[in-house]
Design an enzyme around this catalytic site. Structure first.
Site, PDB file in Angstrom:
ATOM      1  CB  CYS A 137     -35.872  98.055  -6.852  1.00  0.00           C
ATOM      2  SG  CYS A 137     -36.743  99.544  -6.351  1.00  0.00           S
ATOM      3  NE  ARG A 173     -34.649  92.519  -4.533  1.00  0.00           N
ATOM      4  CZ  ARG A 173     -33.951  92.297  -3.438  1.00  0.00           C
ATOM      5  NH1 ARG A 173     -33.754  91.072  -3.017  1.00  0.00           N
ATOM      6  NH2 ARG A 173     -33.424  93.289  -2.761  1.00  0.00           N
ATOM      7  CD1 TRP A 230     -43.544  97.252  -4.535  1.00  0.00           C
ATOM      8  CD2 TRP A 230     -42.472  98.416  -2.959  1.00  0.00           C
ATOM      9  NE1 TRP A 230     -44.371  97.363  -3.435  1.00  0.00           N
ATOM     10  CE2 TRP A 230     -43.738  98.063  -2.458  1.00  0.00           C
ATOM     11  CE3 TRP A 230     -41.615  99.155  -2.143  1.00  0.00           C
ATOM     12  CZ2 TRP A 230     -44.180  98.426  -1.191  1.00  0.00           C
ATOM     13  CZ3 TRP A 230     -42.044  99.512  -0.882  1.00  0.00           C
ATOM     14  CH2 TRP A 230     -43.322  99.148  -0.415  1.00  0.00           C
ATOM     15  CG  ASN A 260     -33.071  97.665  -3.583  1.00  0.00           C
ATOM     16  OD1 ASN A 260     -34.104  98.203  -3.177  1.00  0.00           O
ATOM     17  ND2 ASN A 260     -32.624  96.525  -3.093  1.00  0.00           N
ATOM     18  N   GLY A 261     -33.055 101.069  -2.744  1.00  0.00           N
ATOM     19  CA  GLY A 261     -32.807 101.698  -1.445  1.00  0.00           C
ATOM     20  C   GLY A 261     -33.449 103.067  -1.424  1.00  0.00           C
ATOM     21  CD  GLU A 265     -48.678  83.676   8.933  1.00  0.00           C
ATOM     22  OE1 GLU A 265     -48.535  84.830   9.369  1.00  0.00           O
ATOM     23  OE2 GLU A 265     -48.179  83.312   7.861  1.00  0.00           O
ATOM     24  CE  LYS A 322     -49.299  84.344   4.610  1.00  0.00           C
ATOM     25  NZ  LYS A 322     -48.276  84.448   5.635  1.00  0.00           N
ATOM     26  CD  GLU A 330     -49.319  88.150   2.901  1.00  0.00           C
ATOM     27  OE1 GLU A 330     -48.531  89.068   2.683  1.00  0.00           O
ATOM     28  OE2 GLU A 330     -48.987  87.148   3.561  1.00  0.00           O
ATOM     29  CG  HIS A 352     -63.644  91.494  26.116  1.00  0.00           C
ATOM     30  ND1 HIS A 352     -64.189  91.908  27.317  1.00  0.00           N
ATOM     31  CD2 HIS A 352     -63.103  90.282  26.340  1.00  0.00           C
ATOM     32  CE1 HIS A 352     -63.955  90.988  28.243  1.00  0.00           C
ATOM     33  NE2 HIS A 352     -63.299  89.988  27.673  1.00  0.00           N
ATOM     34  CE  LYS A 363     -40.804  85.824   0.293  1.00  0.00           C
ATOM     35  NZ  LYS A 363     -41.890  85.254   1.079  1.00  0.00           N
TER      36      LYS A 363
HETATM   37  O1  M6R Z   1     -38.289  88.611   5.247  1.00  0.00           O
HETATM   38  P1  M6R Z   1     -39.007  88.879   6.547  1.00  0.00           P
HETATM   39  O2  M6R Z   1     -39.383  87.625   7.251  1.00  0.00           O
HETATM   40  O3  M6R Z   1     -38.244  89.790   7.446  1.00  0.00           O
HETATM   41  O4  M6R Z   1     -40.334  89.615   6.124  1.00  0.00           O
HETATM   42  C1  M6R Z   1     -41.218  90.104   7.077  1.00  0.00           C
HETATM   43  C2  M6R Z   1     -42.559  90.466   6.457  1.00  0.00           C
HETATM   44  O5  M6R Z   1     -42.404  91.465   5.504  1.00  0.00           O
HETATM   45  C3  M6R Z   1     -43.242  89.250   5.808  1.00  0.00           C
HETATM   46  O6  M6R Z   1     -43.409  88.211   6.718  1.00  0.00           O
HETATM   47  C4  M6R Z   1     -44.618  89.647   5.250  1.00  0.00           C
HETATM   48  O7  M6R Z   1     -45.483  89.962   6.282  1.00  0.00           O
HETATM   49  C5  M6R Z   1     -45.179  88.502   4.383  1.00  0.00           C
HETATM   50  N1  M6R Z   1     -45.702  89.019   3.162  1.00  0.00           N
HETATM   51  C6  M6R Z   1     -46.276  87.758   5.054  1.00  0.00           C
HETATM   52  O8  M6R Z   1     -46.780  86.730   4.250  1.00  0.00           O
END
Ligand code: M6R
Length: 606
Positions: free
Chosen positions: A2, A27, A74, A100-101, A478, A482, A485, A501, A601
């Site tokens: 959060c 966040r 969140w 937050n936590g 990757e 992208k 998400e 396979h 994030k």
């Molecule tokens: O802040 P971090 O690099 O530790 O975050 C890791 C993942 O949560 C982050 O890379 C996530 O997969 C992204 N949304 C990918 O775009």
């Protein structure tokens, strides 16, 4: 996961903290709330949804007060609704908290509090903190001590701000931290508290990074920090170097697009001052001769960088490397010893699993290092030494410039290890690395139109397959991540040779298949055979390559040409069209690109 904001000063708190809170919306954004303290007590408002919805129901002229806290949520415990939104109040309504936590033992504490007569209204783990503080204040303790007593009972993590009045010292905010970031901005006759610097920078550049187990009392008399056990802590004021311009969206439609486009500068900054002839200049405290194995640990996109790091370090420095999901590593009770170097890779420096993996490695006496973007973050502070990305703040939830700068940092790291091991330096690689920013720029300046066209062709597809080999297999992963998400299209990344396979069964004329097939790759010929196999089954091929040739051209429905570089560095270039493709598809679908559904994030919960 959060965002928290707090204000103590001479200005009206409500409009100020709402503005600051908006900077933290990345966040978490399922609900938000605000509490402001004045002579009549605490005013609180909460709303489900985005901060804008809370803001539109507030009449600032009726919310007077120069102390306040706010929160964007969140959800972890309890559905996203107004009752579960923060701030949470005690029974008397005289204490408001934002958290937050996660409080792991909240259920047992809640039971006790209820048996003592407390009225707990939400399903959250956080609310019990307000009631614990109330209990200790009623026993005659000052507010600060009541907070400390409450925190000594809770197990878990917290970035906490408590708004209340101390019968001896008057109105104040008590802030406390354990495992979740909290920063105190020191302005002129005002203090702004926030989960990260983006919410503070409009007001001041002077900040104190609160450490775990520290408690700060913020009042008109200033900021006073002690440990939970009472020990006095000296205020260590630091200056934030990031500019406001770096944080704002400029003229881009989304932060993600801005962050894709600023990769030439981001990568240049990651290299700045680190290229010195054939030897990278890094200040790392690593005993390379003692290091028998390196474990790269990370989550999400950062884990994809780790996979590339394995390839780079093994090839360039000839040290065995494992790339491990932090969430798997930490629960496996891994065999670690002091001859291991565990390197945590994280953009935010706050990812809970990566941090826990790092702590586990430390507890087993491994050497530790980090590759981190956010200076002052928990991982950055806990590693023995590390490499900062210097990519600037990454606001879009989908990681872009963090990925490319992580690969750059890993290449520098591999070259550093090579030198330390006494293997002949590789000036060619260093030279090529220094040319990467201009190659990224060359591609990005002309690519948007072409990738936009491909996106138009495929934005209504239901599935995508991404294939690559060697160092570009993680690039395929990757690209798929992208797309998933931000566009909510199902996508899978595979090593191209693995396709036959299993995944090849999925291929028909509805299936777009993206090949990362730069010719520098030692497996280029094999990749063209994989393309033939897809073509034979009617799949529609989008090829990322660095040289047009007739066989690739005839196999591909769409061909994206990228600048040539050496194989080791090709992921930095090859990921660019995949980032743009995901972005353009999500944009055509009209989706919330910077804040995709169900994501946040930085994942500061397990
Ligand atoms: O802040 P971090 O690099 O530790 O975050 C890791 C993942 O949560 C982050 O890379 C996530 O997969 C992204 N949304 C990918 O775009």
């Amino acid at each position: 996961m959060c965002g928290i904001v707090g204000y103590v000063g001479e200005k009206q708190a409500a409009p100020l903290i709402i503005e600051a809170l908006k900077k933290l919306e990345y966040r978490g954004y399922d609900s938000s709330g605000i509490s402001v303290l004045n002579s009549e007590g605490i005013f609180t408002a909460k709303k489900k949804g985005r901060i804008q919805e809370l803001e539109s129901m507030l009449d600032y002229s009726k919310i007077e007060g120069t102390l306040g806290i706010a929160h964007t949520r969140w959800a972890t415990h309890g559905i996203p609704d107004e009752i579960n939104a923060h701030p949470h109040l005690d029974c008397s309504g005289k204490i408001a908290i934002v958290h937050n936590g996660i409080i792991e033992n909240y259920a047992s504490l809640k039971e006790v509090l209820i048996s003592e007569g407390h009225r707990i209204v939400s399903q959250t783990d956080s609310e019990i903190i307000a009631h614990l503080i109330e209990k200790f204040q009623k026993q005659g303790n000052p507010l600060e001590h009541s907070v400390k007593k409450a925190l000594s009972l809770v197990e878990g993590t917290f970035g906490l701000a408590v708004l209340g009045t101390d019968k001896f010292g008057g109105p104040r905010i008590i802030a406390a931290k354990k495992g979740a970031s909290l920063i105190i901005g020191i302005g002129n006759n005002e203090i702004i508290l926030a989960s990260d610097a983006t919410a503070i920078i409009n007001h001041t550049r002077k900040v104190i990074y609160l450490n775990d187990d520290e408690v700060a009392v913020l009042s008109k008399d200033g900021c006073f920090i002690t440990k939970i056990n009472g020990e006095r802590v000296k205020n260590q004021i630091q200056e934030i170097k990031w500019s406001l311009e770096e944080i704002e969206k400029k003229n881009f439609k989304h932060f993600m697009l801005k962050e894709i486009m600023e990769q030439p500068e981001a990568v240049q900054n990651a290299l700045r001052g680190r290229i010195n002839g054939a030897v990278p200049k890094l200040s790392l405290k690593i005993d390379v001769n003692k290091t028998k194995r390196i474990i790269l640990t990370a989550c999400g996109t950062s884990w994809h960088s780790a996979l590339i790091g394995k390839y780079l370090i093994e090839k360039i420095a000839q040290i065995p490397v494992e790339a491990d999901y932090a969430s798997e590593f930490r629960y496996r009770d891994p065999l670690i010893s002091e001859t291991d170097l565990v390197m945590a890779i994280s953009q935010s420096g706050e990812t809970a699993d990566t941090l826990a993996a790092l702590r586990q490695a430390k507890s087993k006496n491994a050497q530790t290092a980090g590759i981190v973007n956010v200076v002052g973050s928990t991982i950055a502070r806990e590693v023995d030494s590390g490499i900062f990305l210097h990519a600037g703040p990454e606001i879009g939830v989908a990681s872009t410039k963090a990925f490319t700068t992580q690969v750059v940092a890993l290449a520098l790291f591999a070259l550093f290890l090579r030198h330390e091991k006494g293997i002949k330096d590789s000036p060619e690689l260093m030279r090529e690395l220094s040319m990467i920013p201009s190659k990224i720029k060359e591609f990005l300046t002309s690519a948007e139109g072409q990738i936009g066209g491909i996106a138009k062709e495929f934005y209504s597809s239901k599935n995508f397959l991404y294939l690559g080999r060697g160092v570009n297999f993680p690039v395929a992963l990757e690209g798929a991540l992208k797309l998933k998400e931000i566009s909510y299209i199902h996508a899978e990344g595979y090593p191209a040779a693995e396709m036959k396979h299993g995944p090849i069964a999925l291929v028909d004329d509805e299936m777009p298949v993206v090949f990362v097939a730069t010719q520098s790759a030692s497996t280029f010929d094999k990749i063209t055979s994989n393309m033939q196999e897809i073509k034979a089954r009617g799949g529609r091929i989008i090829t990322i390559t660095d040289e047009e040739n007739s066989s690739i051209k005839s196999l591909s429905n769409f061909l994206v040409l990228v600048p040539k570089t050496i194989e080791e560095l090709s992921p930095i270039i090859n990921v660019l069209p995949l980032q743009l493709l995901a972005y353009k598809i999500a944009d055509l679908k009209g989706l919330s690109i910077d804040k995709p559904r169900n994501l946040a994030k930085s994942v500061t919960v397990e």
